[in-house]
Design an enzyme around this catalytic site. Structure first.
Site, PDB file in Angstrom:
ATOM      1  N   LYS A  44      -0.204  10.468 -18.752  1.00  0.00           N
ATOM      2  CA  LYS A  44      -1.155  10.262 -17.651  1.00  0.00           C
ATOM      3  C   LYS A  44      -1.887   8.921 -17.821  1.00  0.00           C
ATOM      4  O   LYS A  44      -2.363   8.621 -18.932  1.00  0.00           O
ATOM      5  CB  LYS A  44      -2.164  11.431 -17.660  1.00  0.00           C
ATOM      6  CG  LYS A  44      -3.136  11.377 -16.520  1.00  0.00           C
ATOM      7  CD  LYS A  44      -4.124  12.526 -16.612  1.00  0.00           C
ATOM      8  CE  LYS A  44      -5.233  12.323 -15.606  1.00  0.00           C
ATOM      9  NZ  LYS A  44      -6.356  13.212 -15.824  1.00  0.00           N
ATOM     10  N   ASN A  50       3.734  10.424   1.732  1.00  0.00           N
ATOM     11  CA  ASN A  50       3.238  10.202   3.097  1.00  0.00           C
ATOM     12  C   ASN A  50       3.022  11.558   3.763  1.00  0.00           C
ATOM     13  O   ASN A  50       3.205  12.602   3.134  1.00  0.00           O
ATOM     14  CB  ASN A  50       4.223   9.334   3.891  1.00  0.00           C
ATOM     15  CG  ASN A  50       5.599   9.958   3.928  1.00  0.00           C
ATOM     16  OD1 ASN A  50       5.786  11.031   4.476  1.00  0.00           O
ATOM     17  ND2 ASN A  50       6.566   9.299   3.293  1.00  0.00           N
ATOM     18  N   LYS A  56      18.922  -2.257  10.602  1.00  0.00           N
ATOM     19  CA  LYS A  56      19.526  -1.184   9.791  1.00  0.00           C
ATOM     20  C   LYS A  56      20.940  -0.851  10.253  1.00  0.00           C
ATOM     21  O   LYS A  56      21.690  -0.203   9.548  1.00  0.00           O
ATOM     22  CB  LYS A  56      18.644   0.053   9.824  1.00  0.00           C
ATOM     23  CG  LYS A  56      17.213  -0.244   9.318  1.00  0.00           C
ATOM     24  CD  LYS A  56      16.592   0.936   8.642  1.00  0.00           C
ATOM     25  CE  LYS A  56      15.210   0.622   8.109  1.00  0.00           C
ATOM     26  NZ  LYS A  56      14.782   1.494   7.037  1.00  0.00           N
TER      27      LYS A  56
END
Ligand code: PMT
Length: 429
Positions: A296, A210, A357
């Site tokens: 790969k 990200n 959480k």
């Protein structure tokens, strides 16, 4: 308000070639808003002139113990008393020796002897002089006297040698000065911080990740260090060098991050005292490829679209929160802080996330808002807490967000909240 505004800093220059770097330090401090008084030893004036010091600091350089312009001869007492911080840069071997012996044979050493507040020295000398037993003894004495040190660093020297003795760069001395002046609201505390992204490998050449740059966590680590904490920084792959003084645990994937976080957090069980608080600002990947291919993945190996199968990653924040009820060995309560990265309806989603959480505090940021979230130097955060706290902060630099967060954590640690069970009941609607 700018931290340096109105701070009175005396900069004492010793006679070494590194005096030229001190000019940059003076320029930066003045630009930041501090009021600078330069004080130079007679030998320092062989390397820099009073005019240069005056031009950069905006104040005439003080050079003489008994200057005709100071008829009462009390300049050294006044300067020693009024300054918020006294920085000696460069601190030569001779200057350190005179300081350690309490000599007062020029203006700088006289005002150092008259000084009751903080003094920061930035040594600069040839490596053999730094390693000499006499200098080692002097440094030890000065440390015992409460003198703070920035450097010296290792590298090539003006004398042609390579070793320890280089004066620290102005930015490093500036940060040490900032630390010297920051109230120690986390003295004796240990803080665990996570920062940056995680990287989940698909094969030897590709991964899922990200946009986290690690800046938010970096600023939190620096703010905690300034506040006097010992800091463990568990950091995903980022291009930032860690703040000086952190214990760094570099990691790649979410599973690596979990392992590193637990090894620090659970020190409490291994005969040591674990961290008092954890601040988890890392952007942890929620999923990872179910299997990492050893070769790969070849284009066109399968006809049509390529489908990836992802497995959920462990939730580090939820785990720490579940264990945070276990007190430290000395009975102290621990605090767990999460970050919620949301895109729209940030407050409602953040509230729900904190409940799910189970953390004590949650810093909610809308990462789709301008200037907020990934990669920026600013952030807009609403801090919510188990105790019902809901505090929206304006758009601030990440440095200021970190400072406020550290103040909130210090307050929680100093005044443990009695958990309100209603705050931890999910709203069924
Ligand atoms: O690094 P920067 O570029 O400065 O950007 C800062 C930031 C946007 C990354 C930061 O401010 C931020 O929001 N961090 C949290 C990012 C995130 O993963 O948010 P989340 O809402 O998906 O997760 C909530 C919390 O759970 C976070 O504390 C996260 O660390 C934690 N988590 C998430 C998933 C997981 N598997 N384990 C976790 O512990």
């Amino acid at each position: 308000m700018n931290f340096w505004n109105g701070k009175r800093i005396v900069i004492g220059l010793g006679g070494g070639i590194a005096a030229y770097k001190c000019l940059e330090l003076i320029r930066r401090l003045r630009e930041a808003g501090a009021a600078i008084t330069p004080v130079a030893t007679p030998d320092a004036l062989r390397f820099v002139t009073p005019l240069t010091l005056q031009a950069l600091s905006g104040t005439p350089a003080r050079t003489e113990l008994f200057a005709p312009s100071e008829p009462d001869g009390m300049d050294h007492i006044r300067l020693a008393r009024e300054a918020d911080l006294l920085i000696v840069a460069p601190a030569t071997a001779n200057l350190l020796a005179r300081m350690a012996q309490g000599q007062a044979d020029d203006l700088l050493t006289a005002l150092l002897l008259a000084r009751r507040g903080p003094v920061l020295v930035a040594p600069a000398m040839n490596p053999a002089m730094w390693e000499h037993p006499a200098t080692r003894r002097n440094v030890l004495t000065l440390r015992e006297d409460g003198i703070l040190f920035a450097g010296p660093e290792t590298g090539p020297m003006a004398c042609g040698e390579d070793g320890q003795g280089r004066m620290s760069e102005p930015a490093t001395i500036l940060e040490a000065a900032r630390r010297a002046l920051t109230p120690k609201i986390l003295a004796g505390r240990r803080i665990l911080i996570t920062a940056g992204p995680t990287r989940e490998e698909l094969d030897p050449v590709r991964y899922l990740t990200n946009h986290s740059s690690g800046k938010m966590g970096w600023e939190i680590a620096r703010a905690a260090l300034r506040a006097g904490a010992q800091v463990d920084l568990v950091q995903g792959p980022v291009s930032l060098a860690p703040p000086l003084g952190v214990r760094l645990h570099p990691v790649t994937s979410a599973c690596d991050m979990l392992e590193a976080v637990l090894s620090v957090w659970l020190r409490n069980r291994c005969g040591q005292t674990g961290p008092d608080a954890a601040i988890l600002s890392a952007a942890v990947a929620d999923y990872r490829p179910e299997t990492r291919q050893t070769d790969k993945i070849k284009k066109g190996a399968e006809p049509g679209n390529l489908t990836l199968s992802l497995a959920p990653n462990p939730d580090i924040l939820a785990m720490l929160s579940a264990w945070s009820g276990v007190r430290l060995r000395d009975g102290r309560q621990r605090v767990v802080v999460g970050f919620a990265a949301e895109t729209g309806q940030a407050l409602e989603r953040g509230r729900e996330k904190r409940l799910r959480k189970g953390c004590d505090l949650m810093a909610i940021n809308d990462v789709s808002a301008p200037g907020s979230g990934f990669g920026t130097d600013t952030n807009a955060v609403t801090l919510i807490g188990r105790d019902g706290l809901e505090d929206p902060w304006p758009l601030l630099s990440k440095e200021l967000v970190a400072e406020r967060l550290i103040a909130a954590v210090a307050d929680w640690l100093d005044h443990p909240r009695v958990p309100d069970p209603r705050m931890d009941r999910c709203n069924p609607t």
